[in-house]
Scaffold this active site. Structure first.
Site, short mmCIF file in Angstrom:
data_model
loop_
_atom_site.label_atom_id
_atom_site.label_comp_id
_atom_site.label_asym_id
_atom_site.label_seq_id
_atom_site.Cartn_x
_atom_site.Cartn_y
_atom_site.Cartn_z
N HIS A 7 0.83 -1.21 0.00
CA HIS A 7 0.00 0.00 0.00
C HIS A 7 0.86 1.25 0.00
O HIS A 7 2.03 1.21 0.33
CB HIS A 7 -0.98 0.03 1.18
CG HIS A 7 -0.35 -0.02 2.54
ND1 HIS A 7 -0.08 -1.19 3.20
CD2 HIS A 7 0.06 0.98 3.38
CE1 HIS A 7 0.46 -0.92 4.37
NE2 HIS A 7 0.57 0.40 4.51
N HIS A 79 4.01 7.03 3.79
CA HIS A 79 4.95 5.92 3.63
C HIS A 79 4.51 4.98 2.52
O HIS A 79 3.36 5.01 2.07
CB HIS A 79 5.17 5.15 4.94
CG HIS A 79 3.97 4.41 5.46
ND1 HIS A 79 3.10 4.94 6.37
CD2 HIS A 79 3.50 3.16 5.20
CE1 HIS A 79 2.15 4.05 6.66
NE2 HIS A 79 2.36 2.97 5.96
N GLU A 130 7.86 1.05 4.91
CA GLU A 130 7.36 0.03 5.81
C GLU A 130 7.59 -1.31 5.13
O GLU A 130 7.38 -1.43 3.93
CB GLU A 130 5.86 0.26 6.01
CG GLU A 130 5.15 -0.72 6.91
CD GLU A 130 3.65 -0.44 6.97
OE1 GLU A 130 3.18 0.12 7.96
OE2 GLU A 130 2.94 -0.77 6.00
CO CO Z 1 1.28 1.17 6.29
#
Ligand code: CO
Length: 140
Positions: A7, A79, A130
């Site tokens: 994502h 992120h 991440e």
């Molecule tokens: Co995330």
């Protein structure tokens, strides 16, 4: 090591407005808002055919998202999340390459119920990264 883009997370000052924009203007499939008090965020997931967008709105007073919005009042990309098969193995490889793991370096359970770690933006071209351990989809 790196797998699919899981994502892109966007910090938003107004979750309802961001959700309506993607749903009504872009025609995207959006989730109901979900509170994650342990992370200091309220989230909405936008499902795209090949990945997800995650809206993050601050929840509570000391939310890390509030600090981001103080610097970026209109919101912005917060992120990127990349999938890895084995987060501890990935962490050791990253550390061996001199990359900095944020926090105490131990994986936390993220918004998707999977273990995550954050990597220092200065080690990745100014982007907060991440990594997320996602169970391999069974081959059909
Ligand atoms: Co995330």
């Amino acid at each position: 090591m790196i797998g699919r883009l899981n994502h892109v997370a966007i910090a938003v000052p107004d979750l309802a407005a961001a959700t309506a924009n993607y749903r009504d203007v872009l025609g995207a499939k959006v989730s109901a808002p979900k509170d994650l008090p342990e992370h200091g965020v309220r989230v909405v997931f936008v499902e795209l055919p090949n990945t997800k967008i995650e809206f993050l709105e601050p929840l509570g007073h000391d939310s890390f998202i509030q600090k981001f919005l103080d610097d970026n009042p209109a919101g912005g990309i917060h992120h990127l999340s990349y999938e890895v098969e084995d987060i501890l193995k990935a962490r050791e490889q990253l550390k061996a390459s001199g990359k900095r793991i944020l926090g105490d370096g131990e994986p936390k359970i993220g918004a998707h119920g999977t273990p995550i770690l954050f990597l220092h933006p200065k080690d990745f071209n100014g982007c907060l990264v991440e990594i997320e351990e996602v169970a391999k989809e069974p081959k059909s």
